[in-house]
Design a protein around this motif. Sequence first.
Motif, short mmCIF file in Angstrom:
data_model
loop_
_atom_site.label_atom_id
_atom_site.label_comp_id
_atom_site.label_asym_id
_atom_site.label_seq_id
_atom_site.Cartn_x
_atom_site.Cartn_y
_atom_site.Cartn_z
N LYS A 14 0.85 -1.20 0.00
CA LYS A 14 0.00 0.00 0.00
C LYS A 14 0.88 1.24 0.00
O LYS A 14 1.95 1.24 -0.59
N CYS A 41 1.60 7.79 -2.30
CA CYS A 41 1.57 6.67 -3.24
C CYS A 41 2.97 6.08 -3.40
O CYS A 41 3.94 6.79 -3.61
N CYS A 43 2.98 3.01 -5.37
CA CYS A 43 2.82 2.10 -6.50
C CYS A 43 2.95 2.81 -7.85
O CYS A 43 3.13 2.16 -8.87
N LEU A 45 0.54 4.50 -9.40
CA LEU A 45 -0.72 4.49 -10.14
C LEU A 45 -1.69 5.61 -9.75
O LEU A 45 -2.66 5.86 -10.48
N SER A 46 -1.44 6.27 -8.64
CA SER A 46 -2.37 7.30 -8.18
C SER A 46 -2.54 8.42 -9.20
O SER A 46 -1.58 8.86 -9.83
N GLU A 47 -3.77 8.89 -9.35
CA GLU A 47 -4.04 10.05 -10.20
C GLU A 47 -4.05 11.33 -9.37
O GLU A 47 -4.41 12.39 -9.87
N CYS A 52 -1.88 8.85 -2.17
CA CYS A 52 -2.51 7.59 -2.54
C CYS A 52 -3.99 7.85 -2.78
O CYS A 52 -4.64 8.56 -2.01
N ASP A 53 -4.52 7.30 -3.86
CA ASP A 53 -5.96 7.41 -4.11
C ASP A 53 -6.65 6.05 -4.15
O ASP A 53 -7.79 5.94 -4.59
N LYS A 55 -5.67 3.38 -5.91
CA LYS A 55 -5.47 2.63 -7.15
C LYS A 55 -4.60 1.38 -6.95
O LYS A 55 -4.62 0.48 -7.81
N HIS A 56 -3.86 1.31 -5.88
CA HIS A 56 -3.01 0.14 -5.63
C HIS A 56 -3.84 -1.13 -5.44
O HIS A 56 -3.35 -2.22 -5.71
N LYS A 57 -5.10 -0.92 -5.04
CA LYS A 57 -5.96 -2.08 -4.80
C LYS A 57 -6.17 -2.84 -6.09
O LYS A 57 -6.42 -2.26 -7.13
N SER A 59 -4.20 -4.02 -8.11
CA SER A 59 -3.27 -3.71 -9.19
C SER A 59 -2.14 -4.72 -9.28
O SER A 59 -1.36 -4.69 -10.23
#
Length: 63
Positions: A14, A41, A43, A45-47, A52-53, A55-57, A59
């Motif tokens: 995470k 974040c 990973c 991938l966060s926008e 962190c938003d 998006k790691h979930k 992924s």
Amino acid sequence: MKEKSAQFRVIENKSLEVSGSFEIFNAKGELLKSEGPIYLCRCGLSENKPFCDGKHKNSGFTG
Ligand code: FES
């Protein structure tokens, strides 16, 4: 100037949790946050970087 004291905790697969008192700025030098907890974040991938938003979930991020 107020003394800053932050703690950092890597959360497996995470984000990076930052708590305490600190200053984080964007690329324009604007203060984004000065107190935690916040989640950064790891990973990529966060926008909403650097935060962190979620998006790691699902992924497949391992780290
Ligand atoms: S660590 Fe959560 S979106 Fe990247």
